[in-house]
Design a protein around this motif. Structure first.
Motif, PDB file in Angstrom:
ATOM      1  N   ARG A  11      17.123  -9.415  -8.704  1.00 34.57           N
ATOM      2  CA  ARG A  11      17.144  -9.986  -7.221  1.00 34.57           C
ATOM      3  C   ARG A  11      15.989  -8.930  -6.379  1.00 34.57           C
ATOM      4  NH1 ARG A  11      19.172 -14.655  -7.800  1.00 34.57           N
ATOM      5  NH2 ARG A  11      21.075 -14.799  -8.108  1.00 34.57           N
ATOM      6  N   GLU A  12      15.909  -7.454  -6.859  1.00 30.34           N
ATOM      7  CA  GLU A  12      14.918  -6.748  -5.948  1.00 30.34           C
ATOM      8  C   GLU A  12      13.732  -7.243  -6.379  1.00 30.34           C
ATOM      9  OE1 GLU A  12      16.324  -2.787  -7.079  1.00 30.34           O
ATOM     10  OE2 GLU A  12      18.185  -2.875  -5.660  1.00 30.34           O
ATOM     11  N   ALA A  13      13.342  -7.369  -7.625  1.00 30.33           N
ATOM     12  CA  ALA A  13      12.139  -8.099  -8.060  1.00 30.33           C
ATOM     13  C   ALA A  13      11.539  -8.950  -7.479  1.00 30.33           C
ATOM     14  CB  ALA A  13      11.958  -8.065  -9.733  1.00 30.33           C
ATOM     15  N   GLU A  14      12.666 -10.200  -7.305  1.00 30.04           N
ATOM     16  CA  GLU A  14      12.451 -11.322  -6.899  1.00 30.04           C
ATOM     17  C   GLU A  14      12.086 -11.115  -5.226  1.00 30.04           C
ATOM     18  OE1 GLU A  14      15.475 -14.338  -6.797  1.00 30.04           O
ATOM     19  OE2 GLU A  14      15.032 -14.564  -9.088  1.00 30.04           O
ATOM     20  N   GLN A  16      10.640  -8.349  -3.892  1.00 34.67           N
ATOM     21  CA  GLN A  16       9.392  -7.700  -3.777  1.00 34.67           C
ATOM     22  C   GLN A  16       8.318  -8.740  -4.022  1.00 34.67           C
ATOM     23  OE1 GLN A  16       9.055  -4.211  -6.408  1.00 34.67           O
ATOM     24  NE2 GLN A  16       6.704  -4.297  -5.935  1.00 34.67           N
ATOM     25  N   ALA A  17       8.513  -9.799  -4.943  1.00 31.29           N
ATOM     26  CA  ALA A  17       7.436 -10.672  -5.136  1.00 31.29           C
ATOM     27  C   ALA A  17       7.306 -11.586  -4.173  1.00 31.29           C
ATOM     28  CB  ALA A  17       7.977 -11.574  -6.454  1.00 31.29           C
ATOM     29  N   LEU A  18       8.525 -11.883  -3.338  1.00 24.48           N
ATOM     30  CA  LEU A  18       8.546 -12.873  -2.331  1.00 24.48           C
ATOM     31  C   LEU A  18       7.614 -12.278  -1.131  1.00 24.48           C
ATOM     32  CD1 LEU A  18       9.225 -15.407  -0.391  1.00 24.48           C
ATOM     33  CD2 LEU A  18      11.699 -13.987   0.048  1.00 24.48           C
ATOM     34  N   GLU A  19       7.744 -10.943  -0.850  1.00 27.56           N
ATOM     35  CA  GLU A  19       7.093 -10.323   0.411  1.00 27.56           C
ATOM     36  C   GLU A  19       5.650 -10.140  -0.116  1.00 27.56           C
ATOM     37  OE1 GLU A  19       9.143  -6.444   0.416  1.00 27.56           O
ATOM     38  OE2 GLU A  19      11.209  -7.361   1.036  1.00 27.56           O
ATOM     39  N   HIS A  20       5.316 -10.050  -1.428  1.00 27.82           N
ATOM     40  CA  HIS A  20       3.699  -9.694  -1.676  1.00 27.82           C
ATOM     41  C   HIS A  20       3.236 -11.268  -1.505  1.00 27.82           C
ATOM     42  CE1 HIS A  20       0.392  -8.794  -3.949  1.00 27.82           C
ATOM     43  NE2 HIS A  20       0.415 -10.053  -4.790  1.00 27.82           N
ATOM     44  N   LEU A  21       4.088 -12.348  -1.885  1.00 27.93           N
ATOM     45  CA  LEU A  21       3.336 -13.746  -1.703  1.00 27.93           C
ATOM     46  C   LEU A  21       3.080 -14.033  -0.288  1.00 27.93           C
ATOM     47  CD1 LEU A  21       5.037 -15.572  -4.779  1.00 27.93           C
ATOM     48  CD2 LEU A  21       2.753 -15.055  -4.627  1.00 27.93           C
ATOM     49  N   ARG A  22       4.286 -13.773   0.335  1.00 26.03           N
ATOM     50  CA  ARG A  22       4.312 -14.143   1.952  1.00 26.03           C
ATOM     51  C   ARG A  22       3.003 -13.265   2.445  1.00 26.03           C
ATOM     52  NH1 ARG A  22      10.368 -14.055   3.612  1.00 26.03           N
ATOM     53  NH2 ARG A  22      10.854 -16.265   3.730  1.00 26.03           N
ATOM     54  N   ALA A  23       2.761 -11.926   2.107  1.00 21.32           N
ATOM     55  CA  ALA A  23       1.522 -11.318   2.463  1.00 21.32           C
ATOM     56  C   ALA A  23       0.297 -11.992   2.378  1.00 21.32           C
ATOM     57  CB  ALA A  23       1.689  -9.795   2.189  1.00 21.32           C
ATOM     58  N   PHE A  52       5.595 -23.309  -7.971  1.00 24.52           N
ATOM     59  CA  PHE A  52       6.731 -22.880  -8.375  1.00 24.52           C
ATOM     60  C   PHE A  52       6.539 -21.256  -9.293  1.00 24.52           C
ATOM     61  CE2 PHE A  52       6.636 -27.564  -8.665  1.00 24.52           C
ATOM     62  CZ  PHE A  52       7.876 -27.526  -7.809  1.00 24.52           C
ATOM     63  N   VAL A  53       7.164 -20.476  -8.736  1.00 24.05           N
ATOM     64  CA  VAL A  53       7.096 -19.256  -9.124  1.00 24.05           C
ATOM     65  C   VAL A  53       8.199 -18.567 -10.021  1.00 24.05           C
ATOM     66  CG1 VAL A  53       6.698 -16.603  -8.295  1.00 24.05           C
ATOM     67  CG2 VAL A  53       5.610 -18.749  -6.909  1.00 24.05           C
ATOM     68  N   GLU A  54       7.962 -18.155 -11.067  1.00 25.63           N
ATOM     69  CA  GLU A  54       8.874 -17.718 -12.038  1.00 25.63           C
ATOM     70  C   GLU A  54       8.316 -15.897 -11.704  1.00 25.63           C
ATOM     71  OE1 GLU A  54      11.800 -16.933 -15.348  1.00 25.63           O
ATOM     72  OE2 GLU A  54      11.273 -18.652 -13.408  1.00 25.63           O
ATOM     73  N   VAL A  55       9.465 -15.676 -11.402  1.00 23.16           N
ATOM     74  CA  VAL A  55       9.596 -13.986 -11.462  1.00 23.16           C
ATOM     75  C   VAL A  55      10.190 -13.218 -12.439  1.00 23.16           C
ATOM     76  CG1 VAL A  55      10.015 -11.852 -10.024  1.00 23.16           C
ATOM     77  CG2 VAL A  55       9.690 -14.029  -8.977  1.00 23.16           C
ATOM     78  N   ARG A  56       9.463 -12.150 -13.169  1.00 21.77           N
ATOM     79  CA  ARG A  56      10.027 -11.622 -14.454  1.00 21.77           C
ATOM     80  C   ARG A  56       9.612 -10.171 -14.275  1.00 21.77           C
ATOM     81  NH1 ARG A  56      12.425 -15.086 -17.331  1.00 21.77           N
ATOM     82  NH2 ARG A  56      12.066 -14.360 -19.224  1.00 21.77           N
ATOM     83  N   ARG A  98       1.826 -26.338  -8.992  1.00 21.33           N
ATOM     84  CA  ARG A  98       1.228 -25.419  -9.912  1.00 21.33           C
ATOM     85  C   ARG A  98       2.559 -24.428 -10.269  1.00 21.33           C
ATOM     86  NH1 ARG A  98      -1.986 -22.243  -5.852  1.00 21.33           N
ATOM     87  NH2 ARG A  98      -1.073 -20.052  -5.888  1.00 21.33           N
ATOM     88  N   PHE A  99       2.359 -23.725 -11.402  1.00 24.80           N
ATOM     89  CA  PHE A  99       3.176 -22.661 -11.775  1.00 24.80           C
ATOM     90  C   PHE A  99       2.501 -21.426 -11.821  1.00 24.80           C
ATOM     91  CE2 PHE A  99       4.941 -26.664 -13.465  1.00 24.80           C
ATOM     92  CZ  PHE A  99       6.162 -26.561 -13.398  1.00 24.80           C
ATOM     93  N   ASP A 100       2.845 -20.602 -11.098  1.00 22.03           N
ATOM     94  CA  ASP A 100       2.743 -18.789 -11.218  1.00 22.03           C
ATOM     95  C   ASP A 100       3.657 -18.155 -11.585  1.00 22.03           C
ATOM     96  OD1 ASP A 100       0.533 -20.056  -9.510  1.00 22.03           O
ATOM     97  OD2 ASP A 100       0.660 -18.976  -7.828  1.00 22.03           O
ATOM     98  N   VAL A 101       3.311 -17.031 -11.970  1.00 25.31           N
ATOM     99  CA  VAL A 101       4.136 -16.127 -12.541  1.00 25.31           C
ATOM    100  C   VAL A 101       3.906 -14.540 -11.894  1.00 25.31           C
ATOM    101  CG1 VAL A 101       4.900 -14.369 -14.534  1.00 25.31           C
ATOM    102  CG2 VAL A 101       4.355 -17.178 -14.848  1.00 25.31           C
ATOM    103  N   VAL A 102       4.983 -14.344 -11.122  1.00 22.87           N
ATOM    104  CA  VAL A 102       4.738 -12.485 -10.921  1.00 22.87           C
ATOM    105  C   VAL A 102       5.695 -11.739 -11.698  1.00 22.87           C
ATOM    106  CG1 VAL A 102       5.229 -11.088  -8.813  1.00 22.87           C
ATOM    107  CG2 VAL A 102       4.489 -13.568  -8.357  1.00 22.87           C
ATOM    108  N   ALA A 103       4.820 -10.931 -12.422  1.00 22.23           N
ATOM    109  CA  ALA A 103       5.340 -10.022 -13.376  1.00 22.23           C
ATOM    110  C   ALA A 103       5.481  -8.655 -12.859  1.00 22.23           C
ATOM    111  CB  ALA A 103       4.482 -10.175 -14.759  1.00 22.23           C
ATOM    112  N   LEU A 104       6.447  -8.043 -12.744  1.00 21.87           N
ATOM    113  CA  LEU A 104       6.705  -6.681 -12.566  1.00 21.87           C
ATOM    114  C   LEU A 104       7.214  -5.848 -13.357  1.00 21.87           C
ATOM    115  CD1 LEU A 104       8.280  -9.049 -10.000  1.00 21.87           C
ATOM    116  CD2 LEU A 104       7.309  -6.668  -8.568  1.00 21.87           C
TER     117      LEU A 104
END
Length: 123
Positions: A11-14, A16-23, A52-56, A98-104
């Protein structure tokens, strides 16, 4: 219902990904969208494109890291969930997608490495 340490880290990674994408100028349409086909971590809008963003999240890159954890079966589930999303949320059905991935990767509440891969499923 309390979250396990693994769920909490996810959830914390999601977040962080959300904040990055919003920025980066994307806006949130849905988060943790559930259906019988699976779950979509983040559904974002960039311009008129539904993303559609998959957060890993992985602690480290051992065994391939976060990005390598998305196999063909996971991709198929994500595609089916996205198709169902577009049926249920028909106002987005005619938009490009499109499908994006945010890998942390890393430790703590802020991952030390964030990798945003656009069009991650295109070969």
């Amino acid at each position: 219902m309390s979250l396990s340490p693994r769920q909490k880290a996810g959830r914390e990674a999601e977040q962080q990904a959300l904040e990055h994408l919003r920025a980066q100028g994307l806006s949130l349409l849905a988060q943790n969208w559930l259906c019988k086909r699976g779950e979509l971590d983040l559904v974002m809008l960039e311009g008129d494109t539904v993303v559609f963003v998959e957060v890993r999240y992985r602690l480290h890159a051992q065994w391939g890291g976060a990005l390598a954890s998305i196999d063909a079966r996971k991709r198929e589930k994500l595609v089916m969930a996205a198709q169902y999303f577009l049926i249920k949320e028909a106002r987005w059905a005619q938009h490009p997608c499109r499908f994006d991935v945010v890998a942390l990767e890393g430790t703590g509440t802020q991952a030390t490495r964030l990798n945003w891969i656009r069009n991650a499923f295109d070969s």
